[in-house]
Design a protein around this motif. Structure first.
Motif, short mmCIF file in Angstrom:
data_model
loop_
_atom_site.label_atom_id
_atom_site.label_comp_id
_atom_site.label_asym_id
_atom_site.label_seq_id
_atom_site.Cartn_x
_atom_site.Cartn_y
_atom_site.Cartn_z
N GLU A 1 47.70 45.91 42.86
CA GLU A 1 47.09 45.72 41.54
C GLU A 1 45.88 44.79 41.56
N SER A 2 45.88 43.77 42.39
CA SER A 2 44.77 42.82 42.42
C SER A 2 43.70 43.17 43.46
N ASN A 3 44.12 43.70 44.59
CA ASN A 3 43.17 43.99 45.67
C ASN A 3 42.79 45.47 45.76
N GLY A 4 43.55 46.33 45.11
CA GLY A 4 43.25 47.76 45.15
C GLY A 4 43.63 48.45 46.45
N TRP A 5 44.51 47.81 47.22
CA TRP A 5 44.93 48.41 48.49
C TRP A 5 46.00 49.47 48.24
N GLU A 6 46.22 50.30 49.24
CA GLU A 6 47.17 51.40 49.12
C GLU A 6 48.61 50.94 48.97
N GLY A 7 48.93 49.82 49.55
CA GLY A 7 50.29 49.28 49.50
C GLY A 7 50.27 47.87 50.05
#
Length: 112
Positions: free
Chosen positions: A57-63
């Motif tokens: 949610e904060s970094n936009g990473w896949e997981g």
């Protein structure tokens, strides 16, 4: 150490690509940063889910960015897992070449 699979801790998001080449790098060890203090093992899966949620949610990473997460109670939580590229090592090159293991500890916490 006891192994906790992604399904056991309730992972919700993806694992990332499988194009990691750790034979050209190795393993990077991470920690949570701020002091975490003493906590019951029953809260560890909540902490791992919180890390995953923050990374998505904060970094936009896949997981979750880490390959594995270890708690001070002797458990190893599967993050992205072996064979999956990380997102925790600061650069694309380091994420490509190094697995990332995070310890659920912070500054001043004892190392078990």
């Amino acid at each position: 150490m006891k192994y906790v699979s992604r399904s056991d801790w309730g992972a919700k998001y993806g694992r990332g690509p499988t194009n990691i080449t750790p034979e050209r790098g190795g393993v990077a060890i991470h920690w949570e940063g701020p002091r975490m203090g003493t906590f019951a093992h029953s809260s560890c899966d909540d902490k791992v889910r919180g890390i995953e949620r923050f990374h998505v949610e904060s970094n936009g990473w896949e997981g979750i960015a880490y390959t594995l997460v270890v708690c001070p109670h002797g458990y190893v939580f599967e993050g992205r897992g072996v064979g999956h590229r990380t997102a925790a090592n600061g650069t694309n090159d380091a994420n490509q070449r190094f697995y990332a293991i995070c310890a659920l500890m912070g500054k001043g916490d004892p190392v078990p």
